[in-house]
Design an enzyme around this catalytic site. Structure first.
Site, PDB file in Angstrom:
ATOM      1  N   ASP A  19       0.827  -1.194   0.000  1.00 15.84           N
ATOM      2  CA  ASP A  19       0.000   0.000   0.000  1.00 15.84           C
ATOM      3  C   ASP A  19       0.870   1.255   0.000  1.00 15.84           C
ATOM      4  O   ASP A  19       1.999   1.228  -0.495  1.00 15.84           O
ATOM      5  CB  ASP A  19      -0.928  -0.038   1.233  1.00 15.84           C
ATOM      6  CG  ASP A  19      -2.279   0.606   0.961  1.00 15.84           C
ATOM      7  OD1 ASP A  19      -2.317   1.842   0.814  1.00 15.84           O
ATOM      8  OD2 ASP A  19      -3.291  -0.114   0.891  1.00 15.84           O
TER       9      ASP A  19
ATOM     10  N   ASP B  88      -1.703   1.710  18.143  1.00 12.61           N
ATOM     11  CA  ASP B  88      -2.554   0.548  17.906  1.00 12.61           C
ATOM     12  C   ASP B  88      -1.934  -0.429  16.916  1.00 12.61           C
ATOM     13  O   ASP B  88      -2.454  -1.526  16.728  1.00 12.61           O
ATOM     14  CB  ASP B  88      -3.927   0.996  17.389  1.00 12.61           C
ATOM     15  CG  ASP B  88      -5.067   0.570  18.314  1.00 12.61           C
ATOM     16  OD1 ASP B  88      -4.796  -0.108  19.319  1.00 12.61           O
ATOM     17  OD2 ASP B  88      -6.226   0.905  18.018  1.00 12.61           O
TER      18      ASP B  88
ATOM     19  N   HIS C 115      -3.688   6.004   3.566  1.00 10.17           N
ATOM     20  CA  HIS C 115      -4.451   4.829   3.137  1.00 10.17           C
ATOM     21  C   HIS C 115      -3.922   3.532   3.740  1.00 10.17           C
ATOM     22  O   HIS C 115      -4.673   2.726   4.295  1.00 10.17           O
ATOM     23  CB  HIS C 115      -4.397   4.785   1.609  1.00 10.17           C
ATOM     24  CG  HIS C 115      -5.258   3.764   0.962  1.00 10.17           C
ATOM     25  ND1 HIS C 115      -4.812   2.525   0.593  1.00 10.17           N
ATOM     26  CD2 HIS C 115      -6.557   3.821   0.572  1.00 10.17           C
ATOM     27  CE1 HIS C 115      -5.783   1.854  -0.001  1.00 10.17           C
ATOM     28  NE2 HIS C 115      -6.856   2.619  -0.028  1.00 10.17           N
TER      29      HIS C 115
ATOM     30  N   ASN D 153      -5.752  -3.806  22.682  1.00  8.21           N
ATOM     31  CA  ASN D 153      -4.974  -3.252  23.791  1.00  8.21           C
ATOM     32  C   ASN D 153      -5.751  -2.257  24.648  1.00  8.21           C
ATOM     33  O   ASN D 153      -5.165  -1.491  25.421  1.00  8.21           O
ATOM     34  CB  ASN D 153      -3.710  -2.575  23.241  1.00  8.21           C
ATOM     35  CG  ASN D 153      -4.032  -1.492  22.212  1.00  8.21           C
ATOM     36  OD1 ASN D 153      -5.202  -1.222  21.936  1.00  8.21           O
ATOM     37  ND2 ASN D 153      -3.010  -0.888  21.648  1.00  8.21           N
TER      38      ASN D 153
ATOM     39  N   VAL E  41      -9.068   1.095  18.313  1.00  4.35           N
ATOM     40  CA  VAL E  41      -9.852   0.119  17.556  1.00  4.35           C
ATOM     41  C   VAL E  41      -9.201  -1.252  17.684  1.00  4.35           C
ATOM     42  O   VAL E  41      -8.072  -1.382  18.172  1.00  4.35           O
ATOM     43  CB  VAL E  41      -9.945   0.508  16.062  1.00  4.35           C
ATOM     44  CG1 VAL E  41     -10.661   1.840  15.889  1.00  4.35           C
ATOM     45  CG2 VAL E  41      -8.568   0.562  15.411  1.00  4.35           C
TER      46      VAL E  41
ATOM     47  N   VAL F  93      -5.996 -14.585  -7.428  1.00  2.00           N
ATOM     48  CA  VAL F  93      -6.214 -13.451  -6.530  1.00  2.00           C
ATOM     49  C   VAL F  93      -7.674 -13.436  -6.087  1.00  2.00           C
ATOM     50  O   VAL F  93      -8.585 -13.591  -6.903  1.00  2.00           O
ATOM     51  CB  VAL F  93      -5.854 -12.125  -7.221  1.00  2.00           C
ATOM     52  CG1 VAL F  93      -6.210 -10.927  -6.336  1.00  2.00           C
ATOM     53  CG2 VAL F  93      -4.372 -12.096  -7.579  1.00  2.00           C
TER      54      VAL F  93
ATOM     55  N   SER G 288     -11.299  -0.624  -0.920  1.00  2.66           N
ATOM     56  CA  SER G 288     -10.052  -0.658  -0.152  1.00  2.66           C
ATOM     57  C   SER G 288     -10.292  -1.005   1.303  1.00  2.66           C
ATOM     58  O   SER G 288      -9.438  -1.602   1.958  1.00  2.66           O
ATOM     59  CB  SER G 288      -9.356   0.715  -0.186  1.00  2.66           C
ATOM     60  OG  SER G 288      -8.635   0.912  -1.353  1.00  2.66           O
TER      61      SER G 288
END
Length: 590
Positions: free
Chosen positions: A174, A183, A214, A227, A231, A358, A406
């Site tokens: 990416d 996080d 992104h 944790n 999120v 894929v 995405s």
């Protein structure tokens, strides 16, 4: 593929292939004509290589896998330089400022294809790349409520079975990842992270960092740590590696960058990779175009190489609300210069999304609806996942919402990582199959573009992924015993691996779980038996599977007539010559 909403107010379209061609607004609807905000350009390199000149273009030179020294010499003799080469797949990345370079090289003995990967110059930064910024980090108060997207695919319930194994490595191909994010840092694997911008591995510390937002957002959906803050990702126990394939300043993902990323994934043991982009500058690569044919071949070889090394690629379908099974026009290409409208056919491929092997992901809106922006197509879409208003990590320790296929793709990647965690030794093909079988069917809505059955249709493929079903509906019960010792399996031999069971009262259950991990080419040679302590034989595999490689499966055996305690054996009988292997591991769950 990207469409972003920061907070919930600002809609914009990302440049290059992150967005496909249509940005997505906060409501999830396409926003034609939206423009990208100015992006900070990468800092100018402190020096430039003397080999760079204006007009330098990049080419893929395709030859037979193996020693490419003769072709590399020909490149140098015909006005080019070798920027990087991948002999294992027969792909060389060459640079040249000569307008006749490609034509000349196509006539060289041993050269199969030559294609330009850009319609713009290679940036000078390619020769001395500037490191991305390492942003200052914000702190987040305690609390990580379960989000709607995680509940929608039952990830929150799957965590009771497994949060994922730290031995499972996931590659985020990416714009890069902010590895310092609170996080992401607990699960970040710096040792296997890299920049592949410009088509050459840059292993300097921090070269993998985000040149956009992104990649960091994608990484959080896959594996943000459990944790107590921010999120939680779908697979919060696995490791994530950043492979930056985007170039700074424009977030272009050229073919040589993707090839570098896939080869890196294969060589570094990534079980799954996330690919939320298409390969610039062509939204669709057509095999009747001499340049695009080389791009198709080069990226295809790299994907096949990664899969042969045990890596499954999962990719976004795109955000143009376009029927990928009925292609007619491409208005977005080439996106690194001046796009033109061209007529195309289904032979033209969105890469890597439409390459064989894929897994292609469509986006759901709320619940089981089709996200308005999501591409679709009968025989193209494999599975679907939430992709609208997904809240995840952003660089600098922050968080935000984005929409797009995405954002759907990392949900599927996280489920695949949980599958791999629960099934050590599972192959890419087996993960692909399991992703299909665990998905929940979604019938077509009242929309004439949706064709097929509830079990498989052009909008949702096999359906929406279900993390709980993917890892088993309940946590494994009873006592667990395993043998991790390798036992070689020779031609026409019988071998055994023992497990001693103790501390289990009474008989074995009627649902005794037998986990088998055998590495062996051509499993049709093999008969596999579970042998109880009293010598009773239970056959679990009997020369099925033909030329398939490896057995990674959990069998259920009715062993209720057997006393549980004692020495159990896995017996493997090889019945033919020419293929060998080993018992890698096996286990029993009572």
């Amino acid at each position: 593929m990207l469409a972003a909403t920061l907070g919930a107010a600002l809609a914009f379209g990302a440049p290059a292939a992150l967005a496909g061609t249509a940005p997505v607004s906060p409501s999830g609807a396409p926003a034609p004509g939206a423009k990208a905000p100015a992006r900070a350009k990468a800092a100018a390199p402190s020096s430039q290589s003397a080999t760079w000149v204006a007009g330098t273009r990049a080419y893929l030179v395709i030859t037979a896998p193996g020693d490419s020294s003769a072709v590399r010499s020909a490149i140098a003799a015909n006005g080019g330089t070798v920027f990087s080469n991948y002999d294992a797949i027969g792909v060389i990345v060459a640079h040249s400022a000569s307008s006749t370079f490609a034509t000349t090289m196509r006539g060289v003995s041993g050269v199969q294809k030559v294609g330009a990967t850009r319609t713009s110059d290679v940036p000078a930064d390619a020769y001395n790349p500037a490191l991305p910024a390492n942003p200052a980090q914000s702190s987040t108060p305690a609390g990580e409520p379960v989000r709607a997207d995680m509940s929608q695919i039952k990830a929150d319930q799957a965590w009771a079975v497994t949060t994922g194994s730290a031995s499972v490595k996931v590659g985020v191909l990416d714009t890069g990842v902010d590895d310092q994010h609170q996080d992401l840092a607990p699960n970040f694997n710096a040792a296997d992270s890299v920049s592949c911008a410009y088509g050459k591995a840059d292993t300097r510390t921090g070269a993998w960092r985000d040149v956009d937002t992104h990649g960091t957002h994608v990484a959080g959906t896959i594996a943000a740590a459990k944790n107590g803050k921010g999120v939680v990702g779908v697979a919060p126990g696995v490791k994530i590696s950043a492979v930056r394939v985007a170039e700074p300043g424009n977030s272009f993902f050229f073919a040589e960058n993707t090839i570098c990323g896939f080869v890196w994934a294969g060589d570094h043991g990534f079980k799954v990779t996330n690919n939320s982009y298409y390969t610039d500058p062509w939204q669709f690569n057509c095999p009747d175009n001499i340049d695009q044919a080389a791009i198709i071949e080069g990226v295809k070889r790299a994907q096949e190489y990664a899969e042969s090394k045990g890596s499954l690629q999962i990719a976004a379908a795109g955000n143009e609300n376009y029927d990928l099974a009925h292609k007619t026009t491409d208005t977005a290409s080439p996106n690194d210069s001046t796009p033109v409208t061209r007529t195309i056919t289904n032979a033209c491929l969105d890469i890597p999304t439409e390459l064989p092997g894929v897994v292609t992901v469509a986006a759901n809106g709320t619940g089981t609806t089709k996200a308005s922006f999501s591409n679709f197509g009968s025989g193209v879409i494999d599975v679907a996942a939430p992709g609208s208003d997904v809240y995840s990590t952003l660089p600098g320790g922050t968080y935000g919402t984005k929409s797009g296929t995405s954002m759907a793709t990392p949900h599927v990647v996280g489920v695949a990582a949980l599958i791999a965690s629960a099934n050590p030794g599972i192959t890419p093909a087996q993960i692909r199959d399991k992703l299909a079988t665990q998905a929940n069917d979604i019938a077509c809505p009242s929309d004439g573009r949706c064709t097929g059955t509830a079990a498989n249709n052009s909008f949702f493929g096999e359906g929406q992924v279900d993390a709980l079903k993917a890892v088993g509906s309940t946590p494994p019960a009873g006592k667990y015993f395993e043998n991790l010792g390798d036992v070689a399996i020779g031609d026409n031999t019988t071998v055994e691996s023992p497990i001693t069971v103790s501390g289990v009262s009474g008989n074995a259950p009627a649902t005794l779980k037998v986990g088998v991990d055998i590495k062996h080419t051509y499993i049709g040679d093999l008969k596999v038996d579970l042998v109880a302590p009293d010598g009773t034989v239970y056959t679990v595999h009997n020369r099925a599977g033909g030329g398939t490689d490896n057995i990674a499966q959990t069998y259920t055996v009715n062993a209720s007539s057997e006393v549980a305690n004692g020495t159990w054996k896995l017996r493997v009988n090889d019945n033919a010559g020419g293929d060998t292997g080993k018992i890698d591991a096996w286990n029993l769950t009572f």
